[in-house]
Design an enzyme around this catalytic site. Structure first.
Site, PDB file in Angstrom:
ATOM      1  N   LYS A  89       0.860  -1.200   0.000  1.00  0.00           N
ATOM      2  CA  LYS A  89       0.000   0.000   0.000  1.00  0.00           C
ATOM      3  C   LYS A  89       0.885   1.235   0.000  1.00  0.00           C
ATOM      4  O   LYS A  89       1.745   1.400   0.877  1.00  0.00           O
ATOM      5  CB  LYS A  89      -0.850   0.026   1.267  1.00  0.00           C
ATOM      6  N   ILE A  90       0.649   2.112  -0.956  1.00  0.00           N
ATOM      7  CA  ILE A  90       1.485   3.309  -1.084  1.00  0.00           C
ATOM      8  C   ILE A  90       0.594   4.546  -1.223  1.00  0.00           C
ATOM      9  O   ILE A  90      -0.294   4.581  -2.089  1.00  0.00           O
ATOM     10  CB  ILE A  90       2.386   3.204  -2.341  1.00  0.00           C
TER      11      ILE A  90
END
Ligand code: E4P
Length: 225
Positions: A89-90
């Site tokens: 997750k970014i």
């Protein structure tokens, strides 16, 4: 339609995941901070969640680095520790989009998070994100209809044949979950508390009590006159 749990609370997850129709778990640094008392506990905590999910369930783990090099290095470590099938997750910052693009080209699964507009979602999708996570409640809190943002993101992805899926996140009540389900979300990530609220209805409980009472009232044998 996928349902994931947005939590790292092992006890709450254990009460749902093995037996209920759940598709995975998402975490973020805030969620992790609530579930552990020191950074050294984090790998063990995430390994326990991975174990709970088995081979089928998705695990989305958020990076904490803010620079391109930092994000790439952290993504490598996450992958080494929790397997190839983990979703990195970014957040959709400038550095985040660069990292996302590089990781997606290498075939690494990526979820773009902290999405508040269809434009951010479009950029993340163009960079190769597998999922984008719009924050519904945080939008609703600012009098912006979060479910409308979800609907518009989905429409853009459909109109332009972008394969990225919409993982709606950040919920405070089940009405918000209901609205994004009607707005074309491919997935929702919700707290364990909301999961139980989605399942419960007082009339179901009353009906079941009535069935039990009426069943128990039938005599074991017919009464003779
Ligand atoms: C999404 O991936 C985030 O973890 C999360 O849903 C943020 O939600 P919050 O507004 O409840 O913190």
């Amino acid at each position: 339609m996928l349902i994931l749990l947005d939590s790292a609370d092992l006890q709450a997850l254990r009460g749902i995941i093995p037996d209920h129709p759940l598709d995975g778990v998402t975490t973020n640094p805030t969620i992790i901070s609530r579930a552990c008392s020191g950074k050294r506990e984090i790998p063990g905590l995430l390994r326990s969640i991975r174990g709970l999910l088995g081979n089928e369930g998705m695990l989305h783990i958020q990076v904490t680095a803010a620079t391109l090099d930092g994000i790439l290095a952290e993504a490598e470590t996450i992958k080494e520790q929790f397997g190839e099938d983990v979703y990195i997750k970014i957040p959709v910052t400038s550095e985040g989009i660069k990292a996302l693009s590089i990781l997606a080209k290498k075939g690494i699964r990526v979820t773009a998070t902290a999405v508040f507009t269809p434009q951010q979602a479009l950029i993340a999708a163009k960079a190769g994100a597998d999922f984008v996570a719009p924050y519904v409640n945080r939008l609703d809190d600012l009098a912006v209809d979060g479910s409308r943002v979800v609907r518009e993101i989905k429409q853009i992805f459909t109109d332009y044949s972008l394969k990225t899926r919409v993982l709606a996140a950040s919920f405070r009540n089940i009405e918000q979950v209901h609205r994004v389900c009607l707005s074309g979300a491919d997935a929702v990530t919700i707290s364990p508390e909301l999961y139980w609220k989605m399942l419960f209805h007082p009339l179901t409980a009353v009906s079941v009590e009535e069935f039990e009472r009426d069943w128990a009232a039938i005599p074991e044998r017919e009464e003779r006159n």
